[in-house]
Write an enzyme that holds these catalytic residues in place. Structure first.
Site, PDB file in Angstrom:
ATOM      1  N   GLY A 460       0.816  -1.209   0.000  1.00 37.79           N
ATOM      2  CA  GLY A 460       0.000   0.000   0.000  1.00 37.79           C
ATOM      3  C   GLY A 460       0.848   1.257   0.000  1.00 37.79           C
ATOM      4  N   THR A 461       2.164   1.072  -0.005  1.00 38.39           N
ATOM      5  CA  THR A 461       3.059   2.223   0.117  1.00 38.39           C
ATOM      6  C   THR A 461       3.321   2.903  -1.215  1.00 38.39           C
ATOM      7  OG1 THR A 461       4.956   0.790  -0.230  1.00 38.39           O
ATOM      8  CG2 THR A 461       4.272   1.160   2.044  1.00 38.39           C
ATOM      9  N   GLY A 502      12.446  -1.529   2.040  1.00 42.74           N
ATOM     10  CA  GLY A 502      11.972  -2.079   0.774  1.00 42.74           C
ATOM     11  C   GLY A 502      12.502  -1.345  -0.438  1.00 42.74           C
ATOM     12  N   ILE A 583      14.386  11.160  -2.642  1.00 37.22           N
ATOM     13  CA  ILE A 583      12.948  10.910  -2.665  1.00 37.22           C
ATOM     14  C   ILE A 583      12.548  10.473  -4.078  1.00 37.22           C
ATOM     15  CG2 ILE A 583      10.677  11.979  -2.360  1.00 37.22           C
ATOM     16  CD1 ILE A 583      12.412  11.448   0.249  1.00 37.22           C
ATOM     17  N   ASN A 585       9.525   9.314  -5.189  1.00 39.31           N
ATOM     18  CA  ASN A 585       8.220   9.796  -5.639  1.00 39.31           C
ATOM     19  C   ASN A 585       7.618  10.686  -4.552  1.00 39.31           C
ATOM     20  OD1 ASN A 585       5.425  10.098  -6.174  1.00 39.31           O
ATOM     21  ND2 ASN A 585       5.404   8.215  -7.391  1.00 39.31           N
ATOM     22  N   THR A 588       3.924   9.643  -3.152  1.00 38.47           N
ATOM     23  CA  THR A 588       3.800   8.493  -2.255  1.00 38.47           C
ATOM     24  C   THR A 588       4.641   8.713  -0.996  1.00 38.47           C
ATOM     25  OG1 THR A 588       5.488   7.362  -3.556  1.00 38.47           O
ATOM     26  CG2 THR A 588       3.202   6.834  -4.037  1.00 38.47           C
ATOM     27  N   LYS A 655      16.821   6.171   1.454  1.00 38.67           N
ATOM     28  CA  LYS A 655      16.904   5.762   2.855  1.00 38.67           C
ATOM     29  C   LYS A 655      15.621   5.093   3.360  1.00 38.67           C
ATOM     30  CE  LYS A 655      20.370   8.860   4.910  1.00 38.67           C
ATOM     31  NZ  LYS A 655      20.561  10.026   5.803  1.00 38.67           N
ATOM     32  N   GLU A 659       8.595   4.621   8.108  1.00 37.31           N
ATOM     33  CA  GLU A 659       8.417   4.601   9.561  1.00 37.31           C
ATOM     34  C   GLU A 659       8.792   5.889  10.271  1.00 37.31           C
ATOM     35  OE1 GLU A 659       9.112   0.240  10.933  1.00 37.31           O
ATOM     36  OE2 GLU A 659      10.097   0.530   9.008  1.00 37.31           O
TER      37      GLU A 659
END
Ligand code: FAD
Lengths: 694, 326
Positions: A460-461, A502, A583, A585, A588, A655, A659
């Site tokens: 869902g990320t 991930g 970064i 995207n 997201t 990175k 979380e």
């Protein structure tokens, strides 16, 4: 042949809509429970009604007699299982009950409804033992675990006692955080299908290969005999990182009844069975000089686990990377209780740990009179204070300064209007940067399209989209010519979606594969009909990384209002600035950061799965009684970032952002509540009960 | 699914007959009943659907009172111009509850008869004197979860609260029910619907088997009355109340001519604070008077260690709500 476009195509860093957005909002993305299977049966689990004891009898005759019931499985007749290092998964293997709600039997029937109804007719008798379910700071049975989430349980540098004795200012306080459950939107679900000795499981899993290996061992199969498919997963937050009992039950039941079997936990069953963030009791001792410069930093944490499996919430490991105190000590205690096994939960360790530490920092700011932002800046370091390693990049100070600027920290005021008092708080955030080996394959086809294949997962990320961007950037072709295929152990090995690693780990592999493919194509004239294939493994490159400390940092600023006569707390505004590498995207990424900060609001003000010590059970086991933030609780959340260029971590420079958003939020909010009311709440959640004067 | 018979009668008479047998349950919006059936808390053998027989209108009667059909959806009731203008506390009470989706389906009658959200009642594996008489009440044990439960005791065996917000507002306005049984309609003050529960916490209302709520009657509005509903809960939306208050005030200069105070989240039924009302009525409208009056009312409360905060919360909420109304 050349696939080089005339101008360099650039996809990394672009605001690209999720590739599966449309599928998801139109209900066409298929989740584990939704896969069609012919002649499928349904399993429904039965939970133990005591917290500790022995099953002395199970009478399932009435259930067996219900029309549509195919079988009832329990420890008296269930097939024997093989090895596992997680005894939560040894379902129906013994008469022992280790916690209330533990699945002790299952009804298999023609429909879910029939199975559930018949489950109420199964009568179980127990020999009940006295249970012990309450965590305390110094429980007599507590011990220092061998490791906490793969790290050492204790680090000692210098001499904390002497430094504290000599310190001009000290803080010594206990903090507590509540048990809380992940509650992903998609419940834990499995569909198991046997074809002779081949097992396929459609699974709500954050880590397909792990699920495959665990299940293979339990059923004494070779890994190649098991295929796990996790194409779409509706959230996990750590609760789906390793298999849960329903996967084992589905596979077992399917074998017994000779049909495909579906099993989903109900929302209520998710409370005992799907893992949770355990409660913590922590103590922080700080020593500093009058300018607020830390000389001593101590952090002790106590956590609980079950009697089946040791999981120790790694509360103090994040403290090791924070502020520059020459004398430091951190340690963990773990107590085995008659409770369900806790598990990784978004920001494991850091989320509860930073509530304690960043609250204590605020107490030090008050005691020393140093502005809380300045205090944190003053105690920054360029080296990991417990290992001495240099940071590849560390931008805590930049985040604090940028956050203070956006928030208007220097202009903050305490106001009172219409009975609501406002206050402001700040806290630092940090999440370690991890990376684990993964493989990836890319196939080029004659029509100019590419398939990117690896057993990554998108819980869902937006990782499916991020991997597409990374692949297209390397291949230098438009996005539409690349298909990302993930979520299946028939694809090359990939690590799971956890620990915010991930995109870093898979992105690394996809990046390498893309580069290799580009090189291969540069020397190729025609592509054969079956395509050209490359496959890479990142293990070697990861091994060869420089010995540096790697972490993402951030700073969060909260404005709260507290209603004087009711104690109600509302978060008016939350500003977070993060430094988390490159970064991929922004859309997201912002979702992840805002999502994490929203979790932080829930952690600060709402989340507590309440324990009934007499029943030995977490009793707020539905979403009407276990509260997290509703839309109306969510204020303006402003999440932004400072881009970093960090080539030491991986070639993409990622990175991870899953979380860090929840780390520090609760402290920023509790600090703001203190600023508004003068009441320091050291036990989460902060509730109106704490703030209501007589 | 546990098998049950399903009926969808087309007349009140048929419905009342079908619903009079033991093991029968009426269903209106179903937002509470169906949940409880899934949990095994309710196990009807027969479900009688009232959708074709319940009144769906809100009418102003000649004497100025208002008749609200029991089948009127919560959303329609809250947004009705008559209600919003003359009984704003009621509108507010409804929208302070549940979610838009649920309110679109939930009915006026069903709302009043929804069952407690006590976590022990909701799970059949747990003891509960209300659901399974004699099994005990974990909420009353030391350490049991009682934070959300009652501070006014109507039973020694159960401290579950009635969860409805609407009922609190209706009780403040002296609403009456129209009940239908044996071909006859009778009237009953809503406050009397809920039993004292002393002997049997499982018996929550005085409804006879088969009896149907057909309508709610609101007395004609009172000149100069202002009313308000304030609900305090842990989150801003989609949560049951910790404490709520429905209040209405009419003033005569600086003196209180009339006052109504009903509290939610504090008892097994909406709690009409009659002794506080008496103390305030006819007295000067001052915060000190309000405070003294509600403090006296609360002296009969018996909180648990977990919900003692409700005393201060109820007190402060009543005082501040009345202050807003004067
Ligand atoms: C997640 C959630 C949150 C909620 N939050 C709130 C809240 O904050 N505040 C609040 O007040 N409510 C709240 N509710 C409850 C909601 O208001 C009730 O479920 C709803 O009002 C019940 O109405 P219904 O028509 O669906 O009743 P049903 O479920 O159909 O029936 C409920 C009961 O009433 C009986 N019944 C229904 N109609 C009649 C009748 N005419 N005559 C006789 N018996 C009848 C049924 O037999 C049944 O026992 C919440 C519900 C949910 C699911």
């Amino acid at each position: 042949m050349s696939i080089q476009a005339p101008e360099r195509l650039s996809f990394i860093g672009r605001d690209i809509e999720r590739v599966d957005a449309r599928l998801k909002v139109t209900g066409r993305a298929t989740y584990a429970y939704e896969y069609p299977a012919e002649h499928v049966a349904y399993a429904y689990g039965i939970g133990a009604a005591v917290a500790r004891g022995r099953i002395t009898g199970i009478d399932s005759s009435a259930a067996q007699g219900v029309e549509g019931v195919i079988a009832v499985l329990d420890h008296t007749g269930a097939p024997r299982l093989g090895e596992t290092n997680n005894r939560e998964l040894l379902v129906f293997q013994s008469d022992r009950v280790s916690y209330r709600g533990q699945l002790i039997a299952a009804v298999i029937a023609e429909s879910f409804e029939t199975a559930r109804d018949a489950s109420q007719l199964v009568s179980v008798s127990y020999e009940q033992d006295e249970h012990d379910v309450v965590l305390t700071e110094d429980h007599p049975a507590s011990f220092r675990p061998e490791h906490v989430a793969y790290r050492v349980p204790e680090v000692s540098v210098g001499d904390v006692e002497t430094a504290l004795a000599q310190a001009e200012i000290t803080v010594d306080q206990a903090y507590a955080t509540a048990a809380a459950h992940h509650m992903a939107l998609e419940p834990h679900a499995s569909l198991a299908i046997w074809e002779e000795d081949q097992l396929t499981v459609f699974e709500s899993s954050q880590y397909a290969y792990e699920a495959r290996d665990v299940i293979a061992k339990l059923f004494a199969l070779g890994p190649e005999q098991v295929r796990v498919i996790n194409g779409y997963v509706g959230g996990g937050f750590g609760s789906k990182g390793s298999p849960r009992p329903q996967m084992v039950i589905a596979a077992m039941a399917s074998r017994v009844v000779g049909r495909p079997v579906k099993m989903a936990l109900t929302r209520q069953q998710m409370f005992p069975v799907s893992g949770y963030r355990g409660p913590t009791v922590q103590r922080v001792r700080l020593g500093a000089n009058r300018d607020g410069e830390l000389t001593a930093f101590e952090h002790r944490a106590a956590a609980q686990t079950s009697r089946l499996h040791d999981f120790a919430e790694p509360c103090t490991t994040g403290t090791r990377t924070m502020y520059a105190a020459a004398n430091r000590f951190d340690t963990h205690r773990l107590t085995r209780l008659d409770v369900p096994t806790p598990s990784f939960c978004r920001g494991p360790g850091e989320a509860p740990g930073f509530f304690a530490v960043e609250s204590a920092l605020d107490e030090l700011a008050i005691a020393s009179g140093v502005d809380p932002v300045e205090l944190r800046i003053r105690n920054d370091t360029t080296r990991d204070p417990s290992t001495g390693h240099e940071y590849s990049t560390r931008n805590l100070v930049a985040c604090l300064e940028e956050g203070a600027r956006i928030y208007g920290w220097s202009r903050r005021r305490n106001q009172e209007a219409e009975g609501w008092r406002t206050g402001h708080g700040v806290a630092s955030s940090m999440y370690p940067t991890y990376q684990m080996p993964s493989r990836a394959a890319i196939v080029a086809y004659p029509d100019g399209t590419f398939a990117v294949r690896l057993a990554a997962v998108d819980i869902g990320t937006g990782s499916r989209t991020a991997l597409l961007q990374i692949a297209a950037e390397q291949l230098q072709v438009p996005l539409a010519r690349v298909n990302v295929e993930i979520g299946d152990t028939s694809l090359p090995y990939a690590v799971g979606a956890f620990a915010s690693l991930g995109t870093a780990s898979w992105g690394h592999a996809v990046h390498l594969a893309g580069r290799e493919m580009r090189q291969l194509l540069e020397g190729t004239d025609t592509i054969p009909p079956e395509g050209l294939r490359v496959e890479v493994d990142t293990a070697e490159e990861i091994q060869a990384r420089p010995a540096k400390a790697n972490a993402a940092f951030g700073a969060q600023f909260a404005q709260v209002s507290v209603r004087r006569h009711t104690g109600e707390v509302r978060v008016d505004r939350l500003v977070g600035v993060f430094a988390a590498g490159r970064i991929v995207n922004p859309r997201t990424t912002r979702s992840q950061l805002i999502g994490g900060m929203t979790w932080g609001i829930s952690m600060a003000l709402l989340e507590e799965t309440a324990l009934d010590p007499n029943l030995g059970e977490y009793v707020t086991s539905d979403l009407a009684s276990f509260h997290f933030a509703s839309c109306a609780d969510i204020p303006r959340i402003e999440a932004s970032w400072i881009e970093e260029d960090d080539a030491d971590i991986n070639p993409v420079g990622v990175k991870g952002v899953g979380e860090i958003g929840i780390v520090g939020t609760a402290a920023a909010i509790a600090n703001a509540v203190f600023d508004a009311t003068g009441v320091r709440v050291r036990s989460l959640p902060v509730r109106l009960d704490d703030l209501l004067g007589d | 699914m546990r098998p049950f018979e399903y009926f969808r009668p087309s007349s009140l008479a048929d419905a009342a007959q079908l619903g009079a047998v033991s093991g029968a349950k009426y269903i209106a919006g179903g937002t509470n009943l169906v949940d409880l059936m899934k949990l095994g808390v309710e196990q009807p053998d027969r479900v009688v659907d009232l959708r074709d027989v319940l009144e769906q209108e809100i009418q102003e009667l000649e004497d100025g009172s208002i008749r609200i059909g029991a089948g009127v959806r919560n959303t329609d009731l809250a947004s009705h111009p008559l209600i919003r203008r003359q009984y704003p506390a009621m509108s507010r009470a409804i929208v302070a509850g549940a979610s838009g989706q649920i309110r679109n389906v939930a009915t006026t009658g069903g709302n009043l008869l929804q069952r407690t959200r006590c976590v022990y009642f909701q799970d059949v594996s747990r003891p509960c004197n209300k659901r399974a008489p004699g099994t005990g009440c974990p909420a009353l044990e030391s350490g049991g979860l009682s934070r959300g439960l009652a501070i006014f005791r109507t039973s020694e065996e159960c401290i579950a609260t009635h969860p409805s917000d609407l009922a609190v507002a209706l009780v403040a306005f002296d609403a009456e029910l129209a009940l239908w049984r044996d071909g006859q309609e009778r009237r009953l003050p809503l406050e009397q619907l809920y039993t004292s529960q002393e002997s049997a916490p499982g018996r929550e209302t005085i409804l006879e088997p088969g009896e149907i709520i057909t309508a709610v009657h609101l007395p004609a509005p009172v000149d100069g009355r202002r009313s308000h509903y304030v609900k305090v809960r842990d989150r801003a939306s989609f949560a049951f109340s910790l404490v709520s208050v429905a209040a209405a005030v009419e003033l005569d200069g600086d003196t209180v001519r009339g006052v109504r105070i009903a509290l939610g989240g504090v008892a097994s039924r909406p709690w009409r604070a009659r002794s506080a009302e008496q103390a305030i009525q006819g007295a000067p409208a001052t915060s000190a008077n309000f405070s003294r009056a509600i403090r006296d009312e609360l002296t009969t409360a018996v909180p648990t260690a977990d919900n003692r905060f409700k005393l201060a919360l109820a007190h402060n909420l009543v005082v501040s709500t009345l202050e807003e109304l004067i």
